[in-house]
Design an enzyme around this catalytic site. Sequence first.
Site, PDB file in Angstrom:
ATOM      1  N   ALA A 125       3.280  -0.712   4.529  1.00 56.96           N
ATOM      2  CA  ALA A 125       2.755  -0.923   5.990  1.00 56.96           C
ATOM      3  C   ALA A 125       2.365  -2.457   6.557  1.00 56.96           C
ATOM      4  CB  ALA A 125       1.608   0.135   6.147  1.00 56.96           C
ATOM      5  N   TYR A 132      11.440   8.563   1.075  1.00 59.23           N
ATOM      6  CA  TYR A 132      11.505   7.681   0.051  1.00 59.23           C
ATOM      7  C   TYR A 132      11.925   8.290  -1.266  1.00 59.23           C
ATOM      8  CZ  TYR A 132       7.977   5.701   3.448  1.00 59.23           C
ATOM      9  OH  TYR A 132       7.513   5.202   4.638  1.00 59.23           O
ATOM     10  N   GLU A 167      12.750  -9.676   1.026  1.00 58.99           N
ATOM     11  CA  GLU A 167      12.004  -8.526   1.329  1.00 58.99           C
ATOM     12  C   GLU A 167      12.847  -7.157   1.018  1.00 58.99           C
ATOM     13  OE1 GLU A 167      12.278  -8.530   5.609  1.00 58.99           O
ATOM     14  OE2 GLU A 167      10.591  -6.971   5.665  1.00 58.99           O
ATOM     15  N   HIS A 205      12.871  -2.821   1.632  1.00 60.56           N
ATOM     16  CA  HIS A 205      12.363  -1.629   2.170  1.00 60.56           C
ATOM     17  C   HIS A 205      13.288  -0.351   1.457  1.00 60.56           C
ATOM     18  CE1 HIS A 205       9.290  -3.631   4.607  1.00 60.56           C
ATOM     19  NE2 HIS A 205      10.355  -4.220   5.019  1.00 60.56           N
ATOM     20  N   ASN A 241       7.939  -5.978  -1.191  1.00 63.45           N
ATOM     21  CA  ASN A 241       8.007  -4.816  -0.405  1.00 63.45           C
ATOM     22  C   ASN A 241       6.395  -4.492   0.146  1.00 63.45           C
ATOM     23  OD1 ASN A 241       7.941  -2.261   1.164  1.00 63.45           O
ATOM     24  ND2 ASN A 241       9.004  -1.143  -0.277  1.00 63.45           N
ATOM     25  N   HIS A 277       4.568  -4.726   9.023  1.00 66.58           N
ATOM     26  CA  HIS A 277       4.422  -4.938  10.408  1.00 66.58           C
ATOM     27  C   HIS A 277       3.131  -5.334  10.893  1.00 66.58           C
ATOM     28  CE1 HIS A 277       7.559  -2.213   8.926  1.00 66.58           C
ATOM     29  NE2 HIS A 277       6.746  -1.442   8.363  1.00 66.58           N
ATOM     30  N   SER A 287      13.382   2.431   2.872  1.00 60.87           N
ATOM     31  CA  SER A 287      13.892   3.183   4.142  1.00 60.87           C
ATOM     32  C   SER A 287      14.624   2.246   5.002  1.00 60.87           C
ATOM     33  CB  SER A 287      12.845   3.956   4.755  1.00 60.87           C
ATOM     34  OG  SER A 287      12.075   3.231   5.244  1.00 60.87           O
ATOM     35  N   PRO A 326       0.827  -1.253   0.035  1.00 63.05           N
ATOM     36  CA  PRO A 326       0.010  -0.126   0.049  1.00 63.05           C
ATOM     37  C   PRO A 326       0.867   1.210  -0.109  1.00 63.05           C
ATOM     38  CG  PRO A 326      -0.177  -1.043   2.058  1.00 63.05           C
ATOM     39  CD  PRO A 326       0.468  -2.145   1.069  1.00 63.05           C
ATOM     40  N   ASN A 327       0.332   2.070  -0.707  1.00 62.38           N
ATOM     41  CA  ASN A 327       0.937   3.507  -0.965  1.00 62.38           C
ATOM     42  C   ASN A 327       2.293   3.684  -1.462  1.00 62.38           C
ATOM     43  OD1 ASN A 327      -1.227   4.933   0.768  1.00 62.38           O
ATOM     44  ND2 ASN A 327      -0.432   3.905   2.599  1.00 62.38           N
ATOM     45  N   ARG A 372      13.903   3.679  11.989  1.00 61.61           N
ATOM     46  CA  ARG A 372      12.522   4.546  12.454  1.00 61.61           C
ATOM     47  C   ARG A 372      11.686   4.329  13.658  1.00 61.61           C
ATOM     48  NH1 ARG A 372       9.830   4.739   6.605  1.00 61.61           N
ATOM     49  NH2 ARG A 372       8.477   6.282   7.834  1.00 61.61           N
ATOM     50  N   ARG A 376       4.945  12.734  -1.695  1.00 64.49           N
ATOM     51  CA  ARG A 376       5.224  13.330  -0.394  1.00 64.49           C
ATOM     52  C   ARG A 376       6.365  12.463   0.242  1.00 64.49           C
ATOM     53  NH1 ARG A 376       1.341  12.682   3.191  1.00 64.49           N
ATOM     54  NH2 ARG A 376       2.076  13.827   4.653  1.00 64.49           N
TER      55      ARG A 376
HETATM   56  O1  CA2 Z   1      10.655   1.944   3.305  1.00 72.31           O
HETATM   57  C1  CA2 Z   1       9.836   1.156   2.807  1.00 72.31           C
HETATM   58  O2  CA2 Z   1      10.068   0.900   1.687  1.00 72.31           O
HETATM   59  C2  CA2 Z   1       8.537   0.929   3.590  1.00 72.31           C
HETATM   60  O3  CA2 Z   1       8.137  -0.216   3.227  1.00 72.31           O
HETATM   61  C3  CA2 Z   1       7.604   1.894   3.006  1.00 72.31           C
HETATM   62  C4  CA2 Z   1       6.149   2.000   3.637  1.00 72.31           C
HETATM   63  C5  CA2 Z   1       6.168   1.911   5.277  1.00 72.31           C
HETATM   64  O4  CA2 Z   1       4.937   1.792   5.872  1.00 72.31           O
HETATM   65  C6  CA2 Z   1       7.293   0.882   5.655  1.00 72.31           C
HETATM   66  O5  CA2 Z   1       7.457   1.002   6.988  1.00 72.31           O
HETATM   67  C7  CA2 Z   1       8.528   0.903   4.910  1.00 72.31           C
HETATM   68  C8  CA2 Z   1       5.362   3.069   2.981  1.00 72.31           C
HETATM   69  C9  CA2 Z   1       4.961   3.022   1.579  1.00 72.31           C
HETATM   70  C10 CA2 Z   1       4.772   4.454   0.814  1.00 72.31           C
HETATM   71  O6  CA2 Z   1       4.401   5.423   1.674  1.00 72.31           O
HETATM   72  C11 CA2 Z   1       4.384   6.858   1.290  1.00 72.31           C
HETATM   73  C12 CA2 Z   1       4.282   7.853   2.074  1.00 72.31           C
HETATM   74  C13 CA2 Z   1       3.991   8.971   1.725  1.00 72.31           C
HETATM   75  C14 CA2 Z   1       4.207   9.395   0.238  1.00 72.31           C
HETATM   76  C15 CA2 Z   1       4.525   8.408  -0.647  1.00 72.31           C
HETATM   77  C16 CA2 Z   1       4.303   7.009  -0.100  1.00 72.31           C
END
Ligand code: CA2
Length: 147
Positions: free
Chosen positions: A76, A22, A97, A99, A73, A79, A101, A9-10, A106, A17
Site C-alpha cells: 500500500a 493475491y 518494483e 506487484h 513490493n 501509492h 496484482s 505492509p500486509n 484496479r 484472504r
Molecule cells: O499487488 C500487489 O502486490 C500490491 O502491492 C499488494 C498490496 C496492495 O495494497 C497494492 O495496491 C498492490 C496489498 C498487500 C497484501 O494485502 C493483503 C490483503 C488481504 C490478504 C492478504 C494480503
Amino acid sequence: MKLLVINGPNLNMLGIREPNIYGRQDYNALCDLIRETCSDLGIQVEIYQSNHEGAIVDRIQQAYGQMDGIVINPAAYTHTSVAILDALKSVALPAVEVHLSDVDQREAFRHISYAGMACETRFKGLGFQGYVEAIRYLHQKYAKRSA
Ligand code: CA2
C-alpha cells in the site's frame, strides 16, 4: 551479488484472504521461491518485510554500500510514500518494483506509484513470478556490469 528484497505492509498475510487477487500461497512460500531463485543464480539474498513505513526507509538506507540491488513490493505504501521514493533515490541502487496484482487494472488510487519513480522497471500482475523476473532482471544487469 547481494540482493535485498523488501515487502511492505500486509504481505505477510498472503494466502489468508483475497486469494482471487493475491493467490492461495502464503508468505513463507513466497520467501522460499525468492531464496530458491537466488540460490540458483548464486545471489546472496536478504528478505525484509515490514508493516512500518519508517522501518522500510531505515532498511533501504542500510543497503547503501552493502547491497547491489533492491527488489521492492511496497504494497500500500506504493501509492502514498514519498519517503520510500526518497530513500530509494538516496541510495541510488538499481531497484525493481514488483506487484502481485495488476495495479493498473484496479482502483484508481492504485495507479500511482511513488516508489516506481525510483525503479528501473516493474513487474505487475504476474503473482509470485514477478519476483523471479525482477531478480533475473537485476542479476542480468549485474552480470553485464561485472563482465
Ligand atoms: O499487488 C500487489 O502486490 C500490491 O502491492 C499488494 C498490496 C496492495 O495494497 C497494492 O495496491 C498492490 C496489498 C498487500 C497484501 O494485502 C493483503 C490483503 C488481504 C490478504 C492478504 C494480503
